[in-house]
Scaffold this active site. Structure first.
Site, mmCIF file in Angstrom:
data_model
loop_
_atom_site.group_PDB
_atom_site.id
_atom_site.type_symbol
_atom_site.label_atom_id
_atom_site.label_comp_id
_atom_site.label_asym_id
_atom_site.label_seq_id
_atom_site.Cartn_x
_atom_site.Cartn_y
_atom_site.Cartn_z
ATOM 1 N N CYS A 380 0.828 -1.195 0.000
ATOM 2 C CA CYS A 380 0.000 0.000 0.000
ATOM 3 C C CYS A 380 0.873 1.260 0.000
ATOM 4 C CB CYS A 380 -0.987 -0.057 1.167
ATOM 5 S SG CYS A 380 -2.512 0.805 0.791
ATOM 6 N N HIS A 519 -3.506 -5.304 0.481
ATOM 7 C CA HIS A 519 -2.921 -5.871 1.706
ATOM 8 C C HIS A 519 -2.942 -7.396 1.673
ATOM 9 C CE1 HIS A 519 -2.443 -2.145 3.962
ATOM 10 N NE2 HIS A 519 -3.497 -1.726 3.282
ATOM 11 N N GLU A 521 -1.236 -9.425 3.310
ATOM 12 C CA GLU A 521 -1.040 -10.026 4.635
ATOM 13 C C GLU A 521 -2.358 -10.459 5.277
ATOM 14 O OE1 GLU A 521 -0.726 -6.863 3.878
ATOM 15 O OE2 GLU A 521 -1.364 -5.511 5.482
HETATM 16 N N1 GLN Z 1 -2.155 6.538 2.937
HETATM 17 C C1 GLN Z 1 -2.222 5.825 1.711
HETATM 18 C C2 GLN Z 1 -3.594 5.950 1.055
HETATM 19 O O1 GLN Z 1 -4.533 6.294 1.695
HETATM 20 C C3 GLN Z 1 -1.883 4.362 1.910
HETATM 21 C C4 GLN Z 1 -2.837 3.652 2.775
HETATM 22 C C5 GLN Z 1 -2.301 2.347 3.308
HETATM 23 O O2 GLN Z 1 -1.103 2.132 3.295
HETATM 24 N N2 GLN Z 1 -3.161 1.497 3.832
HETATM 25 O O3 GLN Z 1 -3.736 5.669 -0.115
#
Ligand code: GLN
Length: 547
Positions: A380, A519, A521
């Site tokens: 992310c 994600h 994970e």
């Molecule tokens: N802050 C970033 C976004 O909102 C990444 C979010 C995250 O890593 N879950 O896109």
């Protein structure tokens, strides 16, 4: 109709109720029953989405896009049953539903009270999907006696009363403190917490007693007598080297048998525990080890990256190595050189996160991994920062950055290679959002499909070109810069099926450098490690042979 197991805790918090619930779920499955696990949290936040990871640990996201408590992660990791929006609820959500109904006039002018209106709402929640499984395990957050918890305790008391006899049982976790001076385990706190439960009309059927020392038989008998629980239903729970020993350990102590006895299920089907024996073997007999750095912001509280740490452990199990995780605070080399902090690691992982703090350090970590050919997994924000790094240091866009940081600072400083997403497609639906929406629940959340480029590293890792992964973010990598970045060697190897949203990037000339917008994970299990984590740890092992 499902049988219900209500899991409560007493004496102190953090006793491992979530883990005990998850392990019990796994044991019931091992005996051929179907299960679903639920968490009822007494806090007043509507969901944990807006709670700081420092305070509450990671937010676990479900396929259907709910932002939930990290205990749901344990449930999934132990049972493989994917949690749903309806498996997690808080006082905040219950109260807001009750108040919405009140405003709509649904209560026909009645005075709204905790009993019956709030408790009814909780009971309605408990009933959802009760015809789908054999056992519904419902964990109540917090400790018996907490003010916020009372409506939940009252609701489960009523719920079991409404059901036919033998349909619901109560399992209570307590602690037996050890007094070193007298060399004794003390049962009094357990007795008191059971009294507290009884005073609200709940008599526990099974007691799970956490202890750092072996509990003598006479103490178990004493607890049974004073707490009015059958002796075989007082189950010791000792500290474990790994959480993944819990199903076997609880089975050895007779937890699943005690639960089946409490329901009068006899003869109980024999458990098949091969999976857990294999998990145990992989955890306890690694053939080597690798050192992986997690370069993040919330490094003081390991629970903030719970699923990532677990997924790395699973990746280690798949490769029969022990993964030694070190938490590196990205801010430390925000302005300086990253090399002294990252040398010696066999791989680098940059996890998700929000806000600008520490991001320059993350960009440097991505640069270090790219230049030194160290395996890199960016998740992310970790992917977004790898793209910013590529844009700045390879594509020559000196001002590249994320719009997130400009929004935060209230002024334009960057050329946004990562931009705020206002419209996207989920399945067949268009989703739109305005910039001014609430902080809570305005993200791209839950499961989305992605199409992988044939022949890419990531397609090889997954062994397929079609995947579905969970998301939680507001910002996206802008495809406007795709061509420019690809010319430099950063391949956009995974895209949303409509080709609009970059899901995965990877460096062509690098042994293993993958950034993912989702994600992975969240979907890894000890008995089914996620391919990205399996592949990442494998790359770390290969790298460890070179250094
Ligand atoms: N802050 C970033 C976004 O909102 C990444 C979010 C995250 O890593 N879950 O896109």
């Amino acid at each position: 109709m499902a049988r219900y197991i209500f899991i409560t805790g007493g004496v102190v918090s953090s006793l491992g109720k979530g883990l005990a619930s998850a392990a019990l779920g796994a044991l019931l499955q091992a005996r051929g029953f179907s299960v679903r696990l639920r968490k009822l949290d007494p806090y007043l936040n509507v969901d944990p989405g807006t709670m700081s990871p420092f305070e509450h640990g990671e937010v676990f996201v479900t396929d259907d896009g709910a932002e939930t408590d990290l205990d749901l992660g344990h449930y999934e990791r132990f049972t493989g049953v994917h949690a749903r929006n309806t498996d997690s609820v808080s006082s905040g959500r219950i109260y807001s539903t009750v108040l919405e109904k009140e405003r709509r006039g649904d209560y026909l002018g009645k005075t709204i009270q905790v009993v019956p209106h709030v408790t009814n709402e909780i009971k309605d929640f408990l009933h959802i999907g009760d015809d789908e499984v054999d056992f519904m395990l419902c964990e109540i957050g917090g400790t018996v006696g907490d003010i916020e918890g009372l409506p939940f305790f009252e609701a489960i008391r009523q719920f079991s009363h409404d059901k036919p006899r033998g349909q619901c049982i109560f399992m209570h976790l307590t602690l037996l403190p050890y007094l070193a001076a007298s060399g004794e385990l003390k049962t009094k706190p357990t007795q008191h917490s059971v009294k507290e439960l009884q005073s609200i009309g709940i008599a526990p059927d099974v007691l799970v007693c956490r202890s750092e020392h072996p509990i003598p038989d006479r103490e178990l008998e004493k607890i049974a007598l004073f707490c009015n629980v059958r002796k075989n239903c007082v189950v010791p729970a000792y500290d474990l080297k790994s959480i993944y020993e819990a199903p076997l350990a609880y089975h050895e102590q007779g937890l699943d048998q005690a639960v089946l006895d409490a329901f009068d299920i006899s003869p109980a089907p024999m458990p098949k525990l091969d999976v857990w024996h294999d998990v145990y073997d992989r955890i306890h007999n690694p053939e080597g080890n690798v050192k992986i750095a997690i370069v993040g912001k919330y490094t003081q509280l390991e629970d903030a990256y719970k699923s990532i740490a677990e997924a790395l452990t699973h990746g280690g199990m798949a490769n029969r190595v022990k993964v030694k995780i070190e938490w590196v605070d990205a801010e430390v080399f925000d302005k300086g050189d990253a090399a002294p902090y990252l040398q010696g690691f066999h791989a680098i992982l940059v996890p998700g996160g929000f806000g600008e703090r520490g991001t320059e350090g993350k960009i440097k970590a991505a640069q270090y991994a790219r230049e030194n050919k160290v395996p890199y997994l960016g998740i992310c924000l970790g992917m977004q920062m790898a793209v910013v790094e590529a844009a700045r240091n390879v594509a020559g866009m000196k001002d590249a950055g994320s719009e997130e940081f400009d929004h935060e600072a209230g002024k334009k400083r960057f050329e946004p290679v990562v931009y705020h997403l206002k419209e996207w497609v989920q399945g067949n639906h268009a989703v739109t959002r305005s910039t001014g929406d609430d902080k809570g629940g305005t993200m791209r959340l839950g499961a989305y499909d992605a199409t992988l480029v044939d022949g890419s590293k990531v397609a090889e890792v997954y062994g397929t070109t079609h995947i579905e992964e969970r998301h939680r973010h507001r910002y996206e990598v802008d495809t406007k810069y795709r061509e420019k970045l690809e010319e430099c060697g950063l391949t956009f190897s995974g895209m949303s099926p409509d080709g609009k949203l970059p899901e995965i990037v990877e460096w062509k000339d690098h042994p293993w450098f993958i950034g993912v917008q989702f994600h992975p994970e969240l979907k890894s299990k000890p008995f089914a490690p996620h391919p990205l984590f399996e592949g990442f740890v494998k790359a770390a092992v290969e790298n460890s042979r070179l250094v």
